[in-house]
Design a protein around this motif. Structure first.
Motif, PDB file in Angstrom:
ATOM      1  N   VAL A 223       0.828  -1.198   0.000  1.00 46.06           N
ATOM      2  CA  VAL A 223       0.000   0.000   0.000  1.00 46.06           C
ATOM      3  C   VAL A 223       0.868   1.255   0.000  1.00 46.06           C
ATOM      4  N   GLU A 224       0.560   2.159  -0.920  1.00 48.25           N
ATOM      5  CA  GLU A 224       1.222   3.457  -0.957  1.00 48.25           C
ATOM      6  C   GLU A 224       0.363   4.508  -0.271  1.00 48.25           C
ATOM      7  N   GLU A 225       0.942   5.175   0.713  1.00 49.84           N
ATOM      8  CA  GLU A 225       0.385   6.372   1.334  1.00 49.84           C
ATOM      9  C   GLU A 225      -0.955   6.156   2.037  1.00 49.84           C
ATOM     10  N   CYS A 226      -1.153   4.996   2.629  1.00 49.10           N
ATOM     11  CA  CYS A 226      -2.411   4.816   3.364  1.00 49.10           C
ATOM     12  C   CYS A 226      -2.404   5.631   4.651  1.00 49.10           C
ATOM     13  N   GLY A 227      -1.228   5.951   5.178  1.00 53.87           N
ATOM     14  CA  GLY A 227      -1.169   6.846   6.320  1.00 53.87           C
ATOM     15  C   GLY A 227      -1.563   8.249   5.934  1.00 53.87           C
ATOM     16  N   ALA A 228      -0.985   8.741   4.846  1.00 54.80           N
ATOM     17  CA  ALA A 228      -1.284  10.099   4.384  1.00 54.80           C
ATOM     18  C   ALA A 228      -2.752  10.260   4.042  1.00 54.80           C
ATOM     19  N   TYR A 229      -3.356   9.238   3.446  1.00 58.45           N
ATOM     20  CA  TYR A 229      -4.741   9.326   3.011  1.00 58.45           C
ATOM     21  C   TYR A 229      -5.732   8.673   3.970  1.00 58.45           C
ATOM     22  N   GLU A 230      -5.235   8.242   5.130  1.00 57.76           N
ATOM     23  CA  GLU A 230      -6.085   7.656   6.159  1.00 57.76           C
ATOM     24  C   GLU A 230      -6.913   6.490   5.624  1.00 57.76           C
ATOM     25  N   GLU A 231      -6.221   5.599   4.919  1.00 62.54           N
ATOM     26  CA  GLU A 231      -6.872   4.424   4.331  1.00 62.54           C
ATOM     27  C   GLU A 231      -6.390   3.115   4.936  1.00 62.54           C
ATOM     28  N   CYS A 232      -5.422   3.151   5.840  1.00 61.58           N
ATOM     29  CA  CYS A 232      -4.819   1.907   6.336  1.00 61.58           C
ATOM     30  C   CYS A 232      -5.857   0.985   6.967  1.00 61.58           C
ATOM     31  N   ASP A 233      -6.852   1.571   7.646  1.00 60.91           N
ATOM     32  CA  ASP A 233      -7.842   0.726   8.304  1.00 60.91           C
ATOM     33  C   ASP A 233      -8.608  -0.137   7.305  1.00 60.91           C
ATOM     34  N   GLY A 234      -8.841   0.369   6.089  1.00 64.23           N
ATOM     35  CA  GLY A 234      -9.531  -0.421   5.075  1.00 64.23           C
ATOM     36  C   GLY A 234      -8.758  -1.662   4.677  1.00 64.23           C
ATOM     37  N   TYR A 235      -7.436  -1.523   4.602  1.00 64.31           N
ATOM     38  CA  TYR A 235      -6.602  -2.683   4.265  1.00 64.31           C
ATOM     39  C   TYR A 235      -6.499  -3.643   5.444  1.00 64.31           C
ATOM     40  N   VAL A 236      -6.367  -3.100   6.644  1.00 62.00           N
ATOM     41  CA  VAL A 236      -6.285  -3.952   7.822  1.00 62.00           C
ATOM     42  C   VAL A 236      -7.574  -4.737   8.016  1.00 62.00           C
ATOM     43  N   ASP A 237      -8.710  -4.124   7.750  1.00 60.87           N
ATOM     44  CA  ASP A 237      -9.983  -4.834   7.846  1.00 60.87           C
ATOM     45  C   ASP A 237     -10.002  -6.060   6.935  1.00 60.87           C
ATOM     46  N   ALA A 238      -9.375  -5.940   5.771  1.00 62.56           N
ATOM     47  CA  ALA A 238      -9.392  -7.028   4.791  1.00 62.56           C
ATOM     48  C   ALA A 238      -8.251  -8.021   4.984  1.00 62.56           C
ATOM     49  N   PHE A 239      -7.050  -7.511   5.306  1.00 68.17           N
ATOM     50  CA  PHE A 239      -5.853  -8.347   5.313  1.00 68.17           C
ATOM     51  C   PHE A 239      -5.241  -8.553   6.698  1.00 68.17           C
ATOM     52  N   GLY A 240      -5.869  -8.021   7.738  1.00 68.59           N
ATOM     53  CA  GLY A 240      -5.259  -8.113   9.054  1.00 68.59           C
ATOM     54  C   GLY A 240      -3.942  -7.362   9.079  1.00 68.59           C
TER      55      GLY A 240
END
Length: 288
Positions: A223-240
């Motif tokens: 994942v590129e820039e999930c911190g900057a775009y506040e998207e990390c939780d979406g990936y964690v929900d799917a991939f742990g």
């Protein structure tokens, strides 16, 4: 082939399209330490199953698409371009540009596999001057996959552990000519082939399709820039915790580390991912 620079993404999140009714899934691991193994679907139509090795969680990570160099101390996961050799003793992810043609390779693709607009002009990702590949029909998906799968074979033959096919989100740049369903159908073909060669396969960006990861056979996320775009939780929900993150700014790194640095693998790189020692080289981690 010069390594492709990373994709700088927009923050728009599309609605998830109808999931493909395809079988097979992979499991993610929340355990630290050595990479866990996961049962994964075998090659298309084979009915068999293979086991792939997933990246270690919350491990030191480096992103070396711009050129290989000696991994910094503490790195356990590394991503390199498919033209580079893997690093000894580490978990190696092989980068392939799967949904678009790199400019210098455009002439190597059959003309009818480059996506065209109503005037017959090639549809480009203008940020990188890359033609989109036409994955809009089953027959064309099979033909594009046959070429990309040869690159995946090369990754396996070199000893890589996993592959990250880039530009999963290219349908968002197609002007409506491609759909999320097309992208998922195509990545499912690549997943099956990667698994048949014993490689794990990572979802590259595209948080709006993360919920489809089991039906498309994806094992982890790059994942590129999930911190900057506040998207990390979406990936964690799917991939742990099976998520590795690249940030390109000090602010993005700080945000990512503050929220996820105790759980995910996070590195800051310069946007050109230049090799260490070159002008412009930047690398940072949550530890400084």
């Amino acid at each position: 082939m010069p390594a492709r620079r990373p994709t700088v993404r927009s923050t728009a999140v599309a609605a998830v399209a109808v999931l493909l009714a395809l079988t097979g899934c992979t499991s993610s691991s929340d355990s630290a330490g050595p990479a866990a193994s996961s049962g994964s679907p075998g090659s298309s139509g084979s009915g068999g199953r293979s086991r792939v090795t997933l990246p270690p969680v919350h491990a030191g990570f480096d992103y070396q698409l711009g050129g290989a160099y000696t991994p910094p101390k503490g790195v356990r996961i590394i991503s390199r371009d498919r033209t580079s050799a893997p690093a000894d003793g580490l978990y190696n992810i092989c980068y392939v540009n799967a949904f678009q043609a790199q400019p210098e390779e455009r002439k190597q693709w059959p003309a009818d596999l480059l996506l065209r607009d109503a005037d017959g002009d090639v549809v480009l990702d203008k940020d990188w001057n890359e033609p989109l590949l036409d994955i809009g029909t089953p027959a064309r998906r099979e033909r594009v996959a046959a070429r990309v799968n040869r690159w995946i074979d090369g990754c396996a033959d070199k000893g890589y552990d996993a592959v990250e096919p880039d530009n999963y989100d290219s349908y968002t740049r197609s002007g409506g000519r491609l759909s999320a369903a097309d992208a998922k159908a195509f990545i499912t073909l690549l997943s099956a082939h990667a698994h048949s060669r014993g490689l794990a396969i990572g979802q590259k960006n595209t948080v709006e399709l993360a919920d489809s990861r089991r039906k498309t056979g994806l094992d982890f996320a790059v994942v590129e820039e999930c911190g900057a775009y506040e998207e990390c939780d979406g990936y964690v929900d799917a991939f742990g915790r099976q998520v590795v993150v690249i940030e390109y700014t000090a602010k993005g790194l700080a945000k990512g580390c503050a929220e996820w640095g105790d759980r995910l693998s996070i590195v800051r790189r310069d946007v050109d991912v230049t090799p260490r020692g070159d002008d412009g080289y930047v690398r940072g981690t949550c530890r400084g």
